[in-house]
Structures are given as structure tokens and as C-alpha cells.
Scaffold this active site. Structure first.
Site, mmCIF file in Angstrom:
data_model
loop_
_atom_site.group_PDB
_atom_site.id
_atom_site.type_symbol
_atom_site.label_atom_id
_atom_site.label_comp_id
_atom_site.label_asym_id
_atom_site.label_seq_id
_atom_site.Cartn_x
_atom_site.Cartn_y
_atom_site.Cartn_z
ATOM 1 N N SER A 65 32.396 48.834 31.978
ATOM 2 C CA SER A 65 33.073 49.807 32.834
ATOM 3 C C SER A 65 33.761 50.875 31.993
ATOM 4 O O SER A 65 34.467 50.565 31.024
ATOM 5 C CB SER A 65 34.117 49.094 33.710
ATOM 6 O OG SER A 65 33.490 48.224 34.613
ATOM 7 N N THR A 128 49.080 44.045 36.384
ATOM 8 C CA THR A 128 47.986 44.984 36.685
ATOM 9 C C THR A 128 47.504 44.876 38.130
ATOM 10 O O THR A 128 47.072 45.862 38.725
ATOM 11 C CB THR A 128 46.816 44.782 35.709
ATOM 12 O OG1 THR A 128 45.800 45.750 35.974
ATOM 13 C CG2 THR A 128 46.212 43.387 35.807
ATOM 14 N N ASP A 140 40.356 45.774 42.726
ATOM 15 C CA ASP A 140 39.114 46.070 42.006
ATOM 16 C C ASP A 140 38.167 46.764 42.974
ATOM 17 O O ASP A 140 37.693 46.154 43.936
ATOM 18 C CB ASP A 140 38.489 44.784 41.465
ATOM 19 C CG ASP A 140 37.373 45.047 40.458
ATOM 20 O OD1 ASP A 140 36.759 46.122 40.521
ATOM 21 O OD2 ASP A 140 37.106 44.161 39.625
ATOM 22 N N ARG A 142 35.301 48.398 42.000
ATOM 23 C CA ARG A 142 34.039 48.701 41.332
ATOM 24 C C ARG A 142 32.831 48.268 42.160
ATOM 25 O O ARG A 142 32.837 47.221 42.790
ATOM 26 C CB ARG A 142 33.989 48.019 39.959
ATOM 27 C CG ARG A 142 34.912 48.658 38.948
ATOM 28 C CD ARG A 142 34.936 47.899 37.643
ATOM 29 N NE ARG A 142 35.599 46.611 37.786
ATOM 30 C CZ ARG A 142 35.835 45.780 36.776
ATOM 31 N NH1 ARG A 142 35.419 46.094 35.556
ATOM 32 N NH2 ARG A 142 36.454 44.636 36.983
ATOM 33 N N SER A 163 30.048 38.932 29.352
ATOM 34 C CA SER A 163 31.174 39.214 30.240
ATOM 35 C C SER A 163 32.022 37.965 30.419
ATOM 36 O O SER A 163 31.502 36.846 30.415
ATOM 37 C CB SER A 163 30.672 39.684 31.615
ATOM 38 O OG SER A 163 31.757 39.907 32.496
#
Length: 216
Positions: A65, A128, A140, A142, A163
Site C-alpha cells: 500500500s 491508529t 481500513d 482499502r 504480508s
């Protein structure tokens, strides 16, 4: 056979993307073929870096990303820059592999300015996850469809995914990518990002066993 002797599998090009250009890209990590794509649905430019013959099964693959602060400026707030370098090194050491660099994923999809606002909230005590929510934004946002389309276009039969994020793995599978293995991509924590990494492990289920026993 693609340019510079790099082989791809049998391809059936996805309708949502257009392969625009291929060019040799020598880097400090090794030599790649940079393949530029246009994501027609979002009118974004995307790129895949290909090393060696990726026409078989179980190709080492990183879907990375976009992170301007980490990848370009070397921010210690996250581990993105370290992961990008480590992934490219791992692909070259393997002898073949692909890195898809996904534009539009900045700040887990909320954009650069919102990410900077979230970072400021984190300096005030939020983690976060809490920071995104405090801004009224998704934790998130994405979408991995374009990454999956690029992997399909490259004829990837199955991948070994670099990942620590099981949600990324599951999203790619939902878009038809066969993942034969999830390969850890662990980087050395810094005092500046240790809390961030722990939040990713505890609240976002990232697989980060190397944080066990660390203080701070």
C-alpha cells in the site's frame, strides 16, 4: 514472453485495467521490469515490479500500500518503508517475484491529509484505530480489486503473499487470487512505532510475533 526475458503465465486481461507501458527498472535492490497500468474505474495509475520468471505457481508476491511518509520520507511512525525495501530484497533473493505498489491506499485508504490528521491525534494519545474513527473515517478503507486485477493480468496462478495482514490475504482471495502461503514480513521495531505495531497486532489482527517480550 515479456520484455527483458521475463515470462508471464497465460493471461486473460481483466476489463478494469489497461497495461500501458513496460520498461526495465534497475534499482539498488536488483533489476525489475516496471509495468504501468491505468485503473479505468478510478482513473489511477498503478505499477507492478516484476523480477524473473513469474509464470509458475507459488510466486513470491508483495501487495504494498502506498505510504508517502514511510516509503519516501523514511518515517519511523510506521514500518512501511522497511517493509518495501525488505520485500524487494526478498524477491530478488528468491530469483523471481512481483511487487504491486497500490496507489490510493495512503493511510489505509483514507488519503494523505487525513492520515496526517490521524497521526496528530496519535501524538495526543489515540491509537491508529481510534484516530481514524475520531475523524469519522473507516479503520481500513482499502480495496484490493485493482491489485488482484494486476496479478490476474500477469497470469499469476498462485502466490506466496509477503504480508502480516490476514485481512489483505482474505481480500485477495475474495478477488480470485489463490494464496498458497502467507509469508511473514517482519521488520525491526523502533521506539517511535512500537505502539503503532502493537495496535496493529491487537486490534487489526496482524501477525507480529516478534513483538512478544519487547518493552516500551
Amino acid at each position: 514472453m515479456a520484455a527483458d526475458g521475463i515470462a508471464f503465465g497465460d493471461i486473460s486481461r481483466p476489463a478494469g485495467i489497461e497495461r500501458v507501458v513496460e520498461v526495465r527498472l534497475p534499482t539498488t535492490h536488483g533489476e525489475f521490469l516496471a509495468i504501468g497500468y491505468l485503473d479505468r474505474a478510478r482513473m489511477r495509475e498503478q505499477v507492478a515490479l516484476v523480477h524473473g520468471d513469474v509464470s509458475g505457481h507459488g510466486t513470491l508476491t508483495r501487495v504494498h500500500s502506498e505510504c508517502l511518509t514511510g516509503d519516501v520520507f523514511g518515517s519511523l511512525h510506521c514500518e512501511c518503508g522497511d517493509q518495501l525495501s525488505s520485500a524487494l530484497d526478498a524477491i530478488v533473493a528468491e530469483g523471481s517475484g512481483v511487487l504491486v505498489y497500490v496507489q490510493g491506499h495512503e493511510g489505509r485508504g483514507i488519503g494523505l491529509l487525513a492520515k496526517l490528521k490521524a497521526m496528530r491525534l496519535q501524538t495526543e494519545g489515540l491509537d491508529t484505530v481510534e484516530a481514524n474513527l475520531a475523524l469519522g473515517l473507516p479503520v481500513d478503507a482499502r480495496d484490493y480489486r485493482v491489485a488482484a486485477d494486476i496479478l490476474h493480468d500477469l497470469g499469476m496462478r498462485s502466490v506466496r503473499l509477503l504480508s502480516n495482514n490476514p485481512q489483505k490475504r482474505d481480500a485477495l482471495r475474495r478477488h480470485g487470487i489463490e494464496i498458497s502461503e502467507q509469508v511473514p514480513l517482519l521488520t525491526s521495531p523502533h521506539p517511535e512505532n512500537l505502539r503503532y505495531l502493537r495496535t496493529k497486532r491487537e486490534r487489526l489482527q496482524h501477525l507480529l510475533p516478534h513483538l512478544d517480550g519487547l518493552s516500551g
